[in-house]
Enzyme design. Structure first.
Site, mmCIF file in Angstrom:
data_model
loop_
_atom_site.group_PDB
_atom_site.id
_atom_site.type_symbol
_atom_site.label_atom_id
_atom_site.label_comp_id
_atom_site.label_asym_id
_atom_site.label_seq_id
_atom_site.Cartn_x
_atom_site.Cartn_y
_atom_site.Cartn_z
ATOM 1 N N LYS A 112 53.382 36.643 34.328
ATOM 2 C CA LYS A 112 53.683 38.058 34.544
ATOM 3 C C LYS A 112 55.112 38.409 34.135
ATOM 4 O O LYS A 112 55.359 39.483 33.608
ATOM 5 C CB LYS A 112 53.438 38.454 36.002
ATOM 6 C CG LYS A 112 51.954 38.454 36.339
ATOM 7 C CD LYS A 112 51.642 39.234 37.590
ATOM 8 C CE LYS A 112 50.123 39.275 37.796
ATOM 9 N NZ LYS A 112 49.730 39.768 39.104
ATOM 10 N N LYS A 195 40.808 35.210 31.000
ATOM 11 C CA LYS A 195 40.029 35.514 32.201
ATOM 12 C C LYS A 195 39.849 37.027 32.358
ATOM 13 O O LYS A 195 40.707 37.806 31.925
ATOM 14 C CB LYS A 195 40.675 34.887 33.442
ATOM 15 C CG LYS A 195 41.900 35.595 33.924
ATOM 16 C CD LYS A 195 42.349 35.121 35.310
ATOM 17 C CE LYS A 195 43.535 35.976 35.713
ATOM 18 N NZ LYS A 195 44.144 35.681 36.975
ATOM 19 N N LYS A 198 41.860 43.113 35.586
ATOM 20 C CA LYS A 198 41.975 44.577 35.481
ATOM 21 C C LYS A 198 42.993 44.974 34.415
ATOM 22 O O LYS A 198 42.968 46.081 33.913
ATOM 23 C CB LYS A 198 42.294 45.229 36.823
ATOM 24 C CG LYS A 198 43.330 44.503 37.629
ATOM 25 C CD LYS A 198 42.925 44.415 39.098
ATOM 26 C CE LYS A 198 43.566 43.191 39.735
ATOM 27 N NZ LYS A 198 42.955 42.772 40.979
HETATM 28 P P1 TYM Z 1 43.433 38.946 43.049
HETATM 29 O O1 TYM Z 1 43.482 40.245 43.766
HETATM 30 O O2 TYM Z 1 43.987 38.862 41.679
HETATM 31 O O3 TYM Z 1 41.946 38.435 42.982
HETATM 32 C C1 TYM Z 1 41.090 38.450 44.116
HETATM 33 C C2 TYM Z 1 40.132 37.275 44.050
HETATM 34 O O4 TYM Z 1 39.352 37.322 42.860
HETATM 35 C C3 TYM Z 1 39.453 36.090 42.155
HETATM 36 N N1 TYM Z 1 39.406 36.370 40.701
HETATM 37 C C4 TYM Z 1 38.551 35.796 39.857
HETATM 38 N N2 TYM Z 1 37.576 34.893 40.039
HETATM 39 C C5 TYM Z 1 36.858 34.523 38.956
HETATM 40 N N3 TYM Z 1 37.083 35.010 37.710
HETATM 41 C C6 TYM Z 1 38.056 35.912 37.476
HETATM 42 N N4 TYM Z 1 38.241 36.400 36.247
HETATM 43 C C7 TYM Z 1 38.842 36.353 38.578
HETATM 44 N N5 TYM Z 1 39.865 37.228 38.704
HETATM 45 C C8 TYM Z 1 40.201 37.229 40.014
HETATM 46 C C9 TYM Z 1 40.790 35.508 42.556
HETATM 47 O O5 TYM Z 1 40.835 34.111 42.370
HETATM 48 C C10 TYM Z 1 40.870 35.913 44.012
HETATM 49 O O6 TYM Z 1 40.178 34.989 44.837
HETATM 50 N N6 TYM Z 1 47.191 36.498 45.204
HETATM 51 C C11 TYM Z 1 45.828 36.963 45.395
HETATM 52 C C12 TYM Z 1 45.671 37.872 46.595
HETATM 53 C C13 TYM Z 1 46.127 37.256 47.872
HETATM 54 C C14 TYM Z 1 45.475 36.222 48.596
HETATM 55 C C15 TYM Z 1 46.279 35.995 49.735
HETATM 56 C C16 TYM Z 1 44.326 35.483 48.378
HETATM 57 C C17 TYM Z 1 47.257 37.607 48.566
HETATM 58 N N7 TYM Z 1 47.345 36.860 49.693
HETATM 59 C C18 TYM Z 1 45.941 35.007 50.685
HETATM 60 C C19 TYM Z 1 43.984 34.507 49.311
HETATM 61 C C20 TYM Z 1 44.783 34.284 50.441
HETATM 62 C C21 TYM Z 1 45.417 37.761 44.158
HETATM 63 O O7 TYM Z 1 46.225 38.342 43.501
HETATM 64 O O8 TYM Z 1 44.081 37.815 43.961
#
Ligand code: TYM
Length: 332
Positions: A112, A195, A198
């Site tokens: 990022k 991957k 958004k």
């Molecule tokens: P985020 O919001 O980017 O994504 C949410 C969840 O979706 C999964 N994910 C995917 N899985 C498969 N293929 C993809 N292309 C794909 N894109 C996203 C992510 O692995 C995630 O499980 N940092 C985290 C949010 C967070 C969090 C936490 C998660 C903040 N605190 C504590 C777990 C525990 C995030 O940005 O996910």
């Protein structure tokens, strides 16, 4: 009961198919066996600029999609991160036991911050993994159901839990990432080595939960494959076809090798029609239920406030132990 905790950022008006298959579907399954905590990490979202009105709207929409996707607010605790101030408090303590080098090695930060350069990257983007570790460790969960891209962040949370326990005495459960067998990494339909996200370059590669069925079907039918005609699973050589097989496997629960056997001698077109039908029928009820829930934002806000109160009961207890163990003077 053992616990799980996970969250999804409110960074768009809709979650996408990667969020759904990589995480949400798995969250829903954990509810039977675990005392589950799911939350909307709005404090993570502001590590990049957000319009305030949009952030509020996206936070509600994200929570509505959790419920529509099957999170049961009677059994599980659903809340918004900023409504539980203990997250920020614990994050500071964890930040102070994290090495600068260790934080610099987080690949998501490197990705990022490489876009705009280190000079303009926010410090919040750098300390983000420590806030995430706080989110997790606060609830003493055994498992963190996430997609593959969050593996390194969960690993840091484990390291920090072990380090804290070692320095200050047993305080945290050391959690494990629960990563699904299929669906853990869904790729962009137009660029299947990247991957699905958004922030993808073209919307044509993205499937949103709230997209209209005909939009979803069209995007799947226009997915990039290759000039070959054989339906085989080969991530390197056939990333587009492999992605479609992964999606179908995650949606139907059928193993990839069974699918490959079924499609022997068939054309890509067949596979695409089946993937489109399967994804549309999985997402349509989620879309409809989400739109219904969004008709009553006051009720949604009330559910979230109840969830925040439940979350705070657990969070305040952990934070009190942490504060005592690090040597902060206790209030009377
Ligand atoms: P985020 O919001 O980017 O994504 C949410 C969840 O979706 C999964 N994910 C995917 N899985 C498969 N293929 C993809 N292309 C794909 N894109 C996203 C992510 O692995 C995630 O499980 N940092 C985290 C949010 C967070 C969090 C936490 C998660 C903040 N605190 C504590 C777990 C525990 C995030 O940005 O996910």
């Amino acid at each position: 009961r053992p616990r799980v905790l996970s969250g999804m950022q409110p960074s768009a008006a809709s979650l996408h198919l990667g969020n759904y298959l990589g995480a949400l579907v798995n969250w829903v399954r954990t509810q039977d066996q675990y005392d589950a905590f799911f939350f909307v990490p709005d404090m993570h979202a502001i590590t990049v600029p957000q319009d305030p009105a949009e952030l509020r709207e996206h936070t509600r929409r994200t929570a509505a999609q959790f419920i529509a996707g099957g999170i049961d607010v009677e059994r599980s605790t659903l809340f918004v991160q900023s409504q539980v101030p203990e997250h920020a408090q614990l994050a500071w303590v964890l930040t102070c036991i994290t090495g600068f080098g260790e934080a610099s090695r987080m690949t998501q930060f490197k990705d990022k911050s490489s876009k705009g350069g280190l000079e303009t990257a926010g410090v919040g983007l750098f300390t983000y993994p420590m806030l995430m570790a706080a989110d997790i460790l606060m609830y003493q969960p055994q498992g963190v159901p996430v997609g593959d891209d969050q593996r390194q962040h969960v690993e840091l949370a484990r390291d920090l839990a072990n380090r804290f326990n070692h320095r200050f005495g047993e305080t945290f459960v050391v959690p494990e990432a629960f990563i699904p067998e299929s669906g853990a990494r869904i790729y962009d339909l137009q660029n299947p080595t990247r991957k699905m996200s958004k922030s993808s370059e073209s919307p044509a590669g993205l499937i949103n939960i709230l997209d209209e069925p005909k939009v979803i079907a069209k995007r799947i039918k226009s997915a990039v494959t290759d000039t070959d005609t054989v339906i085989a699973y080969d991530r390197e050589g056939k990333p587009g076809v492999s992605n479609l097989l992964d999606i179908l496997s995650a949606v139907t629960g059928r193993p990839v090798d069974q699918l490959v056997a079924d499609y022997e001698g068939k054309m890509y077109g067949h596979l695409k029609v089946d993937v489109a039908d399967a994804v549309v029928s999985a997402l349509q009820p989620v879309r409809e239920r989400t739109l219904e829930l969004l008709d009553d934002p006051a009720e949604l806000d009330r559910l979230l406030a109840t969830g925040a109160a439940k979350a705070r009961d657990v969070a305040s207890e952990t934070l009190e132990t942490v504060y005592r163990n690090v040597g902060f003077l206790q209030l009377g």
